[in-house]
Design an enzyme around this catalytic site. Structure first.
Site, short mmCIF file in Angstrom:
data_model
loop_
_atom_site.label_atom_id
_atom_site.label_comp_id
_atom_site.label_asym_id
_atom_site.label_seq_id
_atom_site.Cartn_x
_atom_site.Cartn_y
_atom_site.Cartn_z
N LYS A 59 62.19 96.49 89.59
CA LYS A 59 62.63 97.78 89.06
C LYS A 59 62.73 98.89 90.12
CE LYS A 59 63.00 97.24 84.46
NZ LYS A 59 64.16 97.68 83.66
N SER A 84 58.16 100.36 79.34
CA SER A 84 56.95 99.64 78.96
C SER A 84 56.02 99.45 80.15
CB SER A 84 57.32 98.26 78.38
OG SER A 84 57.96 97.47 79.38
N GLU A 210 65.54 84.66 77.86
CA GLU A 210 64.80 85.56 76.99
C GLU A 210 63.67 84.81 76.30
OE1 GLU A 210 67.56 89.00 75.13
OE2 GLU A 210 68.03 87.00 74.37
N GLY A 214 62.15 87.72 71.44
CA GLY A 214 62.97 88.87 71.83
C GLY A 214 64.36 88.43 72.25
N ASP A 216 67.49 89.33 71.53
CA ASP A 216 68.59 90.22 71.14
C ASP A 216 69.89 89.95 71.89
OD1 ASP A 216 66.64 91.44 73.09
OD2 ASP A 216 68.33 92.79 73.41
N SER A 311 60.88 88.06 88.37
CA SER A 311 61.19 89.49 88.33
C SER A 311 59.99 90.41 88.54
CB SER A 311 61.87 89.86 87.00
OG SER A 311 61.06 89.52 85.90
#
Length: 330
Positions: A59, A84, A210, A214, A216, A311
């Protein structure tokens, strides 16, 4: 003043320009190759270890690339974000590096290690209930009230371009790969990876991963439109707890992702254990989903040469021990 996320296409040139901005600021993280893993899965595997990035996750790349572009006036007023945990830390550190200040909206049940780290980078934290309150609404309201610039976790070309620099580094190290497995939360990392990888190697398969709880983006790709889950996902992969994909990120991922595969909580825990015991690295649940998919045989057909984006590694010692005990083999 709040800032609406800019929209528009993200290109390989954008990713390369982001890489130039990050040179000497972000870490060029290692690419790990394990013969043990190769034998287990039957493929030549390369792990891009963003758990060694500043703040412990990818990030920082996107956050810095977005904040460094702000005007001196915007920097003097400060930035706001909602997260989060990993984007929170990234924005806090990037703001500090650039002489600005950050106010972060975080779930009250965020891992304590992420709350503590965000505060240690100098950010002010405003907590909320992730199951009853809307973080986007809270973040936008906060930015408007305090005159801050909102730095979204994924809905920005600058964020996406920054995240794509990890794929540039991976492919620079490995040469052409048959596929890259990448975790999908809001979709920024997957979008940046897809833009960079497919522009460099048009035949490459970029496969999103995923958690089952979760899913989506998986559902959205199947439906051909953005789908919203009924509730905030309850998954150990807290960094992948999006209710719906971002509008901008989905527009990229719908076009460039080969597919999205799902992994169970048990498979995520097994991947974390494997990473710790056999590869000697600590990986958080969200960071382990790509490795989990590979170990569990979720990718079919199996690529001959495959990259996996690890990640992040932001998991505290006590939480890590709890998870390992929960995932203890029977």
């Amino acid at each position: 003043m709040s800032s609406s996320p800019p929209t528009g296409p993200v290109t390989l040139q954008d990713v390369r320009e982001a890489a130039a901005r990050l040179e000497g600021v972000a870490h060029r993280t290692p690419v790990l190759h394990s013969r043990t893993l190769d034998r287990l899965v039957g493929a030549e595997t390369y792990l891009k270890c963003e758990n060694f990035q500043r703040i412990g996750a990818f990030k920082f790349r996107g956050a810095y690339n977005a904040i460094v572009r702000l005007s001196p006036e915007q920097l003097s007023r400060g930035v706001a974000a909602y997260s989060s945990g990993n984007h929170a830390q990234a924005v806090a550190l990037a703001a500090r590096e650039l002489g600005s200040k950050a106010v972060i909206v975080m779930p009250e049940d965020s891992p304590q290690s992420k709350l503590d780290a965000t505060a240690a980078y100098g950010a002010e934290i405003v907590t909320y209930d992730r199951y009853t309150q809307d973080r986007v609404e809270l973040g936008e309201q906060l930015a408007e009230e305090r005159g801050l610039t909102l730095v979204p976790p994924y809905e920005s070309p600058h964020i996406i371009a920054g995240q794509g620099t990890a794929a540039l580094e991976l492919l620079d190290k490995t040469g052409e790969l048959d596929a890259i497995l990448v975790p999908v939360g809001g979709g920024g990392l997957a979008a940046g990876t897809s833009v960079a990888a497919t522009a460099l190697h048009p035949r490459i398969r970029v496969i999103g991963i995923e958690p089952e709880a979760g899913d989506d983006t998986h559902r959205s790709l199947a439906a051909g439109r953005r789908v919203e889950l009924d509730a905030v996902p309850r998954t150990i992969a807290d960094g992948q707890g999006a209710v719906t994909p971002g509008e901008l990120t989905f527009s990229v991922n719908q076009r460039l992702l080969d597919s999205v595969e799902l992994v169970s909580e048990k498979e995520i825990l097994a991947a974390m254990r494997f990473a710790f015991e056999r590869l000697k690295i600590v990986v958080e649940p969200s960071g382990a989903t790509g490795l989990a998919a590979l170990l569990a045989g979720r990718v079919d057909p199996l690529p001959s040469r495959v990259g996996v984006v690890i990640s992040g590694g932001n998991v505290g010692m006590h939480r890590f021990m709890e998870l390992m005990e929960a995932g203890e083999p029977a």
